[in-house]
Design an enzyme around this catalytic site. Structure first.
Site, mmCIF file in Angstrom:
data_model
loop_
_atom_site.group_PDB
_atom_site.id
_atom_site.type_symbol
_atom_site.label_atom_id
_atom_site.label_comp_id
_atom_site.label_asym_id
_atom_site.label_seq_id
_atom_site.Cartn_x
_atom_site.Cartn_y
_atom_site.Cartn_z
ATOM 1 N N HIS A 94 -3.448 6.458 3.315
ATOM 2 C CA HIS A 94 -3.820 5.233 2.601
ATOM 3 C C HIS A 94 -5.268 4.884 2.928
ATOM 4 O O HIS A 94 -5.706 4.991 4.071
ATOM 5 C CB HIS A 94 -2.896 4.078 3.001
ATOM 6 C CG HIS A 94 -3.327 2.785 2.392
ATOM 7 N ND1 HIS A 94 -3.595 2.670 1.042
ATOM 8 C CD2 HIS A 94 -3.576 1.564 2.936
ATOM 9 C CE1 HIS A 94 -3.987 1.429 0.777
ATOM 10 N NE2 HIS A 94 -3.982 0.737 1.912
ATOM 11 N N CYS A 145 0.812 -1.225 0.000
ATOM 12 C CA CYS A 145 0.000 0.000 0.000
ATOM 13 C C CYS A 145 0.841 1.269 0.000
ATOM 14 O O CYS A 145 0.335 2.355 -0.222
ATOM 15 C CB CYS A 145 -0.922 -0.009 1.205
ATOM 16 S SG CYS A 145 -1.851 -1.531 1.337
ATOM 17 N N ASN A 187 -9.946 -0.952 -0.392
ATOM 18 C CA ASN A 187 -8.487 -0.860 -0.363
ATOM 19 C C ASN A 187 -7.935 -1.369 -1.696
ATOM 20 O O ASN A 187 -8.071 -2.547 -2.030
ATOM 21 C CB ASN A 187 -7.968 -1.722 0.803
ATOM 22 C CG ASN A 187 -6.461 -1.653 0.982
ATOM 23 O OD1 ASN A 187 -5.756 -1.080 0.155
ATOM 24 N ND2 ASN A 187 -5.975 -2.240 2.061
#
Ligand code: ACO
Length: 338
Positions: A265, A126, A295
């Site tokens: 994030h 990420c 995500n």
């Protein structure tokens, strides 16, 4: 309110390095929480309250990670007013490559016709975009390259276990891209990356590598799917992203008051809320789009930056704090003057 970090200004550098074009690509198919209710024992209410996610995008059968990446890249190159042949280097961040090798960036290079570009992939989960910015800055400051295309692209829907409710509700597909180049003013004011490999087993694809090569058994046991100890990842994400935010601010010689927009994030709204509360940044300064996409690992940060700029949440002269955390564990943070 976190204590103000010690100010350690970076020595003045001769070249400012910034983003001259952004692009994003989200597959058109939307999968809602209600769709997921039909697949696993979950509910829209559980997913929204525990994660903040309402829907995510799913690539169609014909699309590969390199297709998502190439679509985002074409837009970024166009927005930078360049041609594919002007790109000197392509860096692609992904944990869901087209194949183990060759590098997915090579497939992207061919799709774009970026004939003059060197290519490599990175695996920083990420934190891919912040790692890429940090790498690109070194190449540009050294004078080796001028126009660097960085991409975050993920096709996580092909790597999650659609029978595992604890993971399949969290992830989505998408790609973002940015062209990094010398700029006259502003640009990347600071960056910070770090890792803790002792926690690598908390989030991974267990099989398919040299540790556990693919076999009939690994497939039967579902070991090629993403495995995560959600609670542990959550706690570490909050702690590490809080510290990393302070690091990026300190290295830029700035405090939270100087920041106009925070782009964390986009994994879970509760992680974001916990981090910004600890860092001491008001919620109205934070850009969130996790509700639309879930995500998307390496793609999340670039897509969020792309949308924040498009929606006018990031304007010329604004200072943007970005912070990310992912599998490895790895993390990164940076301050960009837009
Ligand atoms: N629907 C309904 N119930 C569920 C679901 C679901 N989709 N998933 C889990 N549950 C249940 C569990 O079975 C458990 O039930 P039990 O109490 O009867 O055992 C209960 O809900 C609570 O489970 P927890 O795991 O404690 O739930 P938590 O509040 O921790 O939320 C979550 C789980 C959303 C995964 C959270 O831990 C999280 O967001 N973790 C971090 C993920 C992350 O940030 N990843 C970033 C990196 S990703 C990368 O690098 C690729």
């Amino acid at each position: 309110m976190t204590p103000k970090p010690k100010i350690t200004k970076k020595p003045k550098k001769s070249i400012n390095v910034g983003i001259i074009g952004l692009g994003a690509y989200l597959p058109s198919k939307v999968m809602t929480n209600l769709d997921l209710e039909k697949l696993v024992d979950t509910s829209d209410e559980w997913i929204r309250t525990r994660t903040g996610i309402s829907e995510r995008r799913i690539a169609c059968k014909e699309e590969m990670t390199s297709d998502l990446a190439a679509n985002a890249a074409r837009m970024a190159i166009k927005n930078a007013k360049l041609e594919p042949a002007d790109i000197d280097l392509i860096i692609l961040a992904t944990i869901t490559p087209d194949m183990l090798f060759p590098a997915t960036s090579c497939f992207v290079q061919a799709k774009l016709g970026a004939v003059n570009a060197a290519c490599f992939d990175i695996n920083a989960a990420c934190s891919g975009f912040i790692h890429e910015l940090t790498i690109a800055q070194q190449f540009i400051e050294s004078g080796m390259y001028k126009n660097i295309l960085v991409i975050g692209a993920e096709l996580l829907s092909r790597f999650v276990d659609w029978k595992d409710r604890s993971t399949c509700v969290l992830f989505g597909d998408g790609a973002g891209a940015a062209v990094i180049a010398p700029v006259k003013r502003g640009g990347l004011l600071s960056s910070y990356i770090g890792a803790d490999g002792t926690k690598s087993r908390l989030l991974m694809f267990p099989a398919g590598g040299s540790v556990t090569p693919a076999s009939h058994e690994t497939v039967t046991q579902g070991l090629h799917f993403l495995k995560m100890e959600g609670n542990e990842v959550f706690k570490n994400a909050v702690r590490v992203m809080t510290n990393a935010s302070a690091q990026a601010l300190s290295r830029a010689g700035l405090t939270t008051e100087d920041i106009d927009c925070v782009i964390p994030h986009q994994a879970n709204i509760r992680i974001i809320e916990a981090v910004i509360q600890r860092v001491g940044i008001p919620a109205e300064k934070v850009f969130v789009n996790v509700e639309k996409y879930g995500n998307m690992s390496a793609a999340s940060a670039i897509v969020a930056l792309f949308e924040a700029v498009k929606e006018g949440r990031v304007k010329k002269g604004d200072k943007v704090l970005m912070v990310a955390f992912g599998s490895g564990f790895v993390w990164g943070s940076c301050v960009i003057e837009w």
